[in-house]
Design an enzyme around this catalytic site. Structure first.
Site, PDB file in Angstrom:
ATOM      1  N   ARG A  50     105.378 -24.791  21.798  1.00  0.00           N
ATOM      2  CA  ARG A  50     105.171 -23.352  22.599  1.00  0.00           C
ATOM      3  C   ARG A  50     105.373 -22.862  24.378  1.00  0.00           C
ATOM      4  NH1 ARG A  50      99.502 -22.026  18.824  1.00  0.00           N
ATOM      5  NH2 ARG A  50     100.881 -21.712  16.814  1.00  0.00           N
ATOM      6  N   ASP A  52     105.674 -21.912  27.418  1.00  0.00           N
ATOM      7  CA  ASP A  52     104.317 -21.294  28.630  1.00  0.00           C
ATOM      8  C   ASP A  52     105.345 -20.279  28.851  1.00  0.00           C
ATOM      9  OD1 ASP A  52     102.193 -22.492  28.024  1.00  0.00           O
ATOM     10  OD2 ASP A  52     102.455 -23.315  29.485  1.00  0.00           O
ATOM     11  N   ARG A 202     104.458 -30.278  34.118  1.00  0.00           N
ATOM     12  CA  ARG A 202     104.464 -29.310  35.176  1.00  0.00           C
ATOM     13  C   ARG A 202     103.401 -29.716  36.759  1.00  0.00           C
ATOM     14  NH1 ARG A 202     102.765 -23.257  34.005  1.00  0.00           N
ATOM     15  NH2 ARG A 202     102.934 -23.107  35.950  1.00  0.00           N
TER      16      ARG A 202
END
Length: 255
Positions: A50, A52, A202
């Site tokens: 999934r 972002d 990230r």
């Protein structure tokens, strides 16, 4: 009902992420709407990951059932027709076993992160890279990344809203390559694991950037990891440089 797998690429900028949203555009919603043009009714597809808002994909994988049998090539062509003009494309389709699942059958996820190093604003690569204005020293970044390889508690590099049952993950690879990119010098980060925590990539890239800029020493990354404390993480970098580049399965459904 026959089950199918799709390999999908998309530009993440127009979407609120992969997952279906009640009041915002999503990649999942776009693909499900295209499926409804082929077979009227409600469709629910499962994805390997999934992503972002703002995150891209070159190798997302999704699985779903249809009422009738489709030739995989014709299925991909029909979906691409109905997906236009959205920046989403089916690059491959395959018929899979009835118990095959894009998420649960997967044994590996691969991410790529692109970091552009130049002062002038990016034009052609705008929205596709994270841009920093100064060159980064890649040698200490690689030294720091080595402290993250293997099985560790990655609480420090985990979003506070992460829903994973455990912060312990095994990171199989972090490779940092220097590339002469289309818009200038790039660093490309290649990360590979069975699964990742929310914002883990990230968080790692943002922290390694601090090492390359000279603000952190390589050993500080090991200290931050061992702290198992989100407050010890470096900055979380923006999403636009991140790509879900591939998903591994015991057998490649796309040949």
């Amino acid at each position: 009902m026959p089950r199918y797998a799709l390999k999908i690429e998309y530009h993440g900028a127009p979407f609120a992420g992969w997952q279906r949203q009640a009041d915002q555009p999503s990649v999942q919603g776009a693909v499900e709407a295209a499926l409804a043009r082929l077979e009227p009714g409600e469709h629910r597809i499962a994805a390997a990951g999934r992503t972002d808002a703002g995150v891209h994909a070159t190798g997302q994988v999704a699985s779903f059932d249809l009422a009738k049998g489709w030739d995989p090539f014709r299925l991909s062509e029909a979906l691409n027709y109905h997906l236009k003009p959205q920046p989403v494309a089916v690059v491959a389709a395959a018929r899979v076993a009835d118990d095959w699942h894009a998420r649960f059958t997967a044994v590996e996820r691969r991410y790529v992160f692109r970091l552009l190093m130049r002062r002038a604003p990016a034009t052609h690569d705008a929205g596709l890279v994270w841009q920093v204005k100064q060159p980064l020293d890649v040698a200490p970044m690689r030294e720091a990344a080595a402290h993250l390889i293997g099985k560790h508690d990655f609480t420090t590099f985990r979003s506070s809203i992460c829903q994973a049952a455990s912060p312990v993950k095994t990171l199989d690879e972090i490779t940092i390559e220097e590339v002469a990119g289309f818009s200038g010098p790039e660093l490309r980060f290649f990360l590979r694991a069975r699964s990742f925590l929310h914002n883990q990539v990230r968080s790692i890239v943002g922290t390694l950037e601090r090492v390359g800029a000279g603000a952190w020493a390589p050993g500080d990354v090991k200290t931050a990891r061992e702290a198992a404390d989100r407050a010890s993480c470096g900055p979380v970098c923006p999403p636009q440089g991140l790509y879900l580049a591939g998903v591994g399965y015991p057998e490649d459904p796309f040949g």
